[in-house]
Scaffold this motif. Structure first.
Motif, PDB file in Angstrom:
ATOM      1  N   MET A 243       0.945  -1.266  -0.030  1.00  0.00           N
ATOM      2  CA  MET A 243       0.092  -0.199  -0.032  1.00  0.00           C
ATOM      3  C   MET A 243       0.836   1.067  -0.072  1.00  0.00           C
ATOM      4  SD  MET A 243      -2.692  -1.227   2.889  1.00  0.00           S
ATOM      5  CE  MET A 243      -3.517   0.184   2.975  1.00  0.00           C
ATOM      6  N   GLY A 244       2.426   1.060  -0.079  1.00  0.00           N
ATOM      7  CA  GLY A 244       2.951   2.320  -0.206  1.00  0.00           C
ATOM      8  C   GLY A 244       3.245   2.901   1.335  1.00  0.00           C
ATOM      9  N   ARG A 245       2.988   2.134   2.450  1.00  0.00           N
ATOM     10  CA  ARG A 245       3.243   2.666   3.900  1.00  0.00           C
ATOM     11  C   ARG A 245       4.554   2.107   4.374  1.00  0.00           C
ATOM     12  NH1 ARG A 245      -2.743   1.482   6.573  1.00  0.00           N
ATOM     13  NH2 ARG A 245      -1.436   2.053   8.441  1.00  0.00           N
ATOM     14  N   ARG A 246       5.568   2.609   3.903  1.00  0.00           N
ATOM     15  CA  ARG A 246       6.828   1.969   4.195  1.00  0.00           C
ATOM     16  C   ARG A 246       7.135   2.127   5.537  1.00  0.00           C
ATOM     17  NH1 ARG A 246      12.387   3.207   4.229  1.00  0.00           N
ATOM     18  NH2 ARG A 246      13.887   1.858   2.951  1.00  0.00           N
ATOM     19  N   ASP A 247       6.984   3.192   6.304  1.00  0.00           N
ATOM     20  CA  ASP A 247       7.380   3.353   7.714  1.00  0.00           C
ATOM     21  C   ASP A 247       6.606   2.259   8.476  1.00  0.00           C
ATOM     22  OD1 ASP A 247       9.315   5.185   6.981  1.00  0.00           O
ATOM     23  OD2 ASP A 247       7.987   6.627   7.819  1.00  0.00           O
ATOM     24  N   ASP A 248       5.267   2.147   8.327  1.00  0.00           N
ATOM     25  CA  ASP A 248       4.591   1.191   9.039  1.00  0.00           C
ATOM     26  C   ASP A 248       5.170  -0.313   8.579  1.00  0.00           C
ATOM     27  OD1 ASP A 248       3.011   3.201  10.075  1.00  0.00           O
ATOM     28  OD2 ASP A 248       1.614   3.102   8.510  1.00  0.00           O
ATOM     29  N   ALA A 249       5.388  -0.708   7.317  1.00  0.00           N
ATOM     30  CA  ALA A 249       5.836  -1.696   7.144  1.00  0.00           C
ATOM     31  C   ALA A 249       7.070  -2.178   7.737  1.00  0.00           C
ATOM     32  CB  ALA A 249       5.970  -1.901   5.564  1.00  0.00           C
ATOM     33  N   LEU A 250       8.049  -1.250   7.970  1.00  0.00           N
ATOM     34  CA  LEU A 250       9.260  -1.269   8.459  1.00  0.00           C
ATOM     35  C   LEU A 250       9.069  -1.727  10.043  1.00  0.00           C
ATOM     36  CD1 LEU A 250      11.342   1.591   6.948  1.00  0.00           C
ATOM     37  CD2 LEU A 250      11.734  -0.906   6.567  1.00  0.00           C
ATOM     38  N   ALA A 251       7.996  -1.111  10.639  1.00  0.00           N
ATOM     39  CA  ALA A 251       7.737  -1.459  11.976  1.00  0.00           C
ATOM     40  C   ALA A 251       7.491  -2.795  12.148  1.00  0.00           C
ATOM     41  CB  ALA A 251       6.952  -0.309  12.474  1.00  0.00           C
ATOM     42  N   GLY A 252       6.400  -3.306  10.989  1.00  0.00           N
ATOM     43  CA  GLY A 252       5.906  -4.682  11.148  1.00  0.00           C
ATOM     44  C   GLY A 252       6.985  -5.647  11.067  1.00  0.00           C
ATOM     45  N   TYR A 253       7.803  -5.466  10.024  1.00  0.00           N
ATOM     46  CA  TYR A 253       8.998  -6.239   9.736  1.00  0.00           C
ATOM     47  C   TYR A 253       9.862  -6.420  11.105  1.00  0.00           C
ATOM     48  CZ  TYR A 253       7.809  -6.590   4.720  1.00  0.00           C
ATOM     49  OH  TYR A 253       7.190  -6.812   3.454  1.00  0.00           O
ATOM     50  N   ARG A 254      10.083  -5.431  11.610  1.00  0.00           N
ATOM     51  CA  ARG A 254      10.897  -5.526  12.987  1.00  0.00           C
ATOM     52  C   ARG A 254      10.140  -6.300  13.957  1.00  0.00           C
ATOM     53  NH1 ARG A 254      12.286   0.202  11.631  1.00  0.00           N
ATOM     54  NH2 ARG A 254      14.371   0.170  10.709  1.00  0.00           N
ATOM     55  N   ARG A 255       8.926  -6.086  14.133  1.00  0.00           N
ATOM     56  CA  ARG A 255       8.119  -7.015  15.106  1.00  0.00           C
ATOM     57  C   ARG A 255       8.339  -8.450  14.620  1.00  0.00           C
ATOM     58  NH1 ARG A 255       4.340  -2.869  14.320  1.00  0.00           N
ATOM     59  NH2 ARG A 255       4.228  -1.318  16.487  1.00  0.00           N
ATOM     60  N   ALA A 256       8.343  -8.756  13.413  1.00  0.00           N
ATOM     61  CA  ALA A 256       8.406 -10.081  12.873  1.00  0.00           C
ATOM     62  C   ALA A 256       9.711 -10.810  13.158  1.00  0.00           C
ATOM     63  CB  ALA A 256       7.898 -10.173  11.517  1.00  0.00           C
ATOM     64  N   LEU A 257      10.585  -9.759  13.336  1.00  0.00           N
ATOM     65  CA  LEU A 257      11.971 -10.544  13.612  1.00  0.00           C
ATOM     66  C   LEU A 257      11.986 -11.301  14.908  1.00  0.00           C
ATOM     67  CD1 LEU A 257      14.432  -7.435  12.454  1.00  0.00           C
ATOM     68  CD2 LEU A 257      14.311  -9.952  11.394  1.00  0.00           C
ATOM     69  N   ALA A 258      11.110 -10.852  15.870  1.00  0.00           N
ATOM     70  CA  ALA A 258      11.151 -11.317  17.213  1.00  0.00           C
ATOM     71  C   ALA A 258      10.272 -12.631  17.309  1.00  0.00           C
ATOM     72  CB  ALA A 258      10.592 -10.493  18.228  1.00  0.00           C
ATOM     73  N   VAL A 259      10.004 -13.084  16.014  1.00  0.00           N
ATOM     74  CA  VAL A 259       8.981 -14.372  15.858  1.00  0.00           C
ATOM     75  C   VAL A 259       9.786 -15.367  15.291  1.00  0.00           C
ATOM     76  CG1 VAL A 259       6.832 -15.509  15.296  1.00  0.00           C
ATOM     77  CG2 VAL A 259       6.739 -13.078  15.993  1.00  0.00           C
ATOM     78  N   ASP A 260      10.453 -16.540  15.717  1.00  0.00           N
ATOM     79  CA  ASP A 260      11.167 -17.445  15.098  1.00  0.00           C
ATOM     80  C   ASP A 260      10.473 -17.823  13.819  1.00  0.00           C
ATOM     81  OD1 ASP A 260      12.843 -17.468  17.350  1.00  0.00           O
ATOM     82  OD2 ASP A 260      11.806 -19.221  18.304  1.00  0.00           O
ATOM     83  N   ALA A 261       9.150 -17.976  13.592  1.00  0.00           N
ATOM     84  CA  ALA A 261       8.802 -18.451  12.489  1.00  0.00           C
ATOM     85  C   ALA A 261       8.789 -17.667  11.252  1.00  0.00           C
ATOM     86  CB  ALA A 261       7.245 -18.757  12.552  1.00  0.00           C
ATOM     87  N   THR A 262       8.964 -16.358  11.647  1.00  0.00           N
ATOM     88  CA  THR A 262       8.921 -15.145  10.331  1.00  0.00           C
ATOM     89  C   THR A 262      10.158 -14.435  10.233  1.00  0.00           C
ATOM     90  OG1 THR A 262       7.940 -13.571  11.935  1.00  0.00           O
ATOM     91  CG2 THR A 262       6.341 -14.979  10.666  1.00  0.00           C
ATOM     92  N   ALA A 263      11.068 -14.686  11.274  1.00  0.00           N
ATOM     93  CA  ALA A 263      12.491 -13.880  11.654  1.00  0.00           C
ATOM     94  C   ALA A 263      13.211 -13.803  10.003  1.00  0.00           C
ATOM     95  CB  ALA A 263      13.270 -14.220  12.519  1.00  0.00           C
ATOM     96  N   GLY A 264      13.293 -15.002   9.490  1.00  0.00           N
ATOM     97  CA  GLY A 264      14.016 -15.105   8.399  1.00  0.00           C
ATOM     98  C   GLY A 264      13.447 -14.284   7.111  1.00  0.00           C
ATOM     99  N   GLU A 265      12.194 -14.448   6.863  1.00  0.00           N
ATOM    100  CA  GLU A 265      11.658 -13.703   5.914  1.00  0.00           C
ATOM    101  C   GLU A 265      11.525 -12.147   6.225  1.00  0.00           C
ATOM    102  OE1 GLU A 265       7.628 -14.182   2.995  1.00  0.00           O
ATOM    103  OE2 GLU A 265       7.871 -15.451   4.721  1.00  0.00           O
TER     104      GLU A 265
END
Length: 276
Positions: A243-265
């Motif tokens: 959707m072009g919401r880059r900053d919100d996407a970055l924050a979401g990817y950083r949260r996903a780093l803390a989850v083993d199942a999604t950290a790599g992606e």
């Protein structure tokens, strides 16, 4: 059963027995095996219970009574279960399946003619059979074409077809036909299907077909269904990125780093955005 003149010795679960008696009365050629009274010897009742989860008990019971047809619910508690046993047995043919039940016919029994005409070559009803069914379709174009035809027949044969639509969506996903997959998944969800992760799959299909806003709505719906869904932050970030919401996407990817199942992606996604 009525439409195609299926008769002979039946196997059924006890809670279907009363309905079968009521539905087909006074026809004595379609009597249930067991009803809610669970009449019979202790040995028979023992075999009946274990036949649902033990192939040896099923073979012993079937050898004793030689059933001509079996009608089973699509959800049985054990894995593997009688649906899987019948799927794997060449003596039996799956003739009909919807979300409520599956009808199997013995190829050499009283319903042999119907078994020959209506047998599914590729479609299976047991949960344990789905993986093999899809692998065969992925490797063989003939198997894939036959499976698609049987899924279309199953979908047309009953309004309660969410499980068939889920499998059809798997074939569409493998073929990259994301719009077709989304249509099947939306229909399955609309039927209040209990199939797992349908909203996540719908979100991915919407994302791949170029509608990230609809994808985000599907991911949020999956999260409401399962608050412990481990892929939530990753999938939400992917939709926000689309959707072009880059900053919100970055924050979401950083949260996903803390989850083993999604950290790599998540790490790969951040790298693609030039962020470590």
């Amino acid at each position: 059963i009525e439409r195609h003149e299926v008769r002979g010795r039946a196997f059924n679960l006890f809670h279907h027995g009363g309905y079968l008696l009521w539905r087909f009365q006074p026809d004595t050629t379609r009597l249930p095996f067991i009803d809610v009274h669970q009449a019979g010897t202790p040995r028979l009742r023992h075999l009946y219970v274990y036949a649902l989860q033990d192939p040896r008990a099923w073979r012993e019971l079937d050898q004793q009574y030689r059933f001509d047809w079996a009608v089973l619910p699509r959800y049985l508690p054990a894995r593997p279960n009688l649906l899987d046993f019948l799927d794997a047995d060449s003596a039996w043919a799956l003739a009909f399946a919807d979300d409520g039940g599956a009808l199997y016919l013995r190829r050499g029994g009283a319903a042999a003619a119907q078994a020959q005409e209506y047998a599914m070559r590729r479609l299976r009803a047991g949960d344990g059979s789905e993986g093999g069914m899809l692998r065969a379709a992925a490797l063989d174009t003939v198997a894939r074409r036959e499976l698609r035809a049987e899924l279309a027949r199953t979908i047309a044969g009953s309004p309660w077809n969410s499980r068939a639509r889920s499998v059809a969506a798997r074939l569409d996903e493998a073929a990259g036909d994301w719009r077709a997959a989304a249509a099947h998944l939306e229909s399955a969800i609309g039927q209040r299907s209990t199939e797992p992760r349908l909203r996540e799959r719908l979100g991915i299909a919407r994302l791949r077909s170029g509608d990230p806003a609809a994808a985000l709505a599907a991911f949020e719906a999956e999260r409401r269904t399962d608050t412990r869904w481990p892929d939530y932050h990753l999938r939400r970030a992917q939709a926000l990125q689309g959707m072009g919401r880059r900053d919100d996407a970055l924050a979401g990817y950083r949260r996903a780093l803390a989850v083993d199942a999604t950290a790599g992606e998540a790490r790969d996604s951040l790298a693609s955005l030039g962020v470590r």
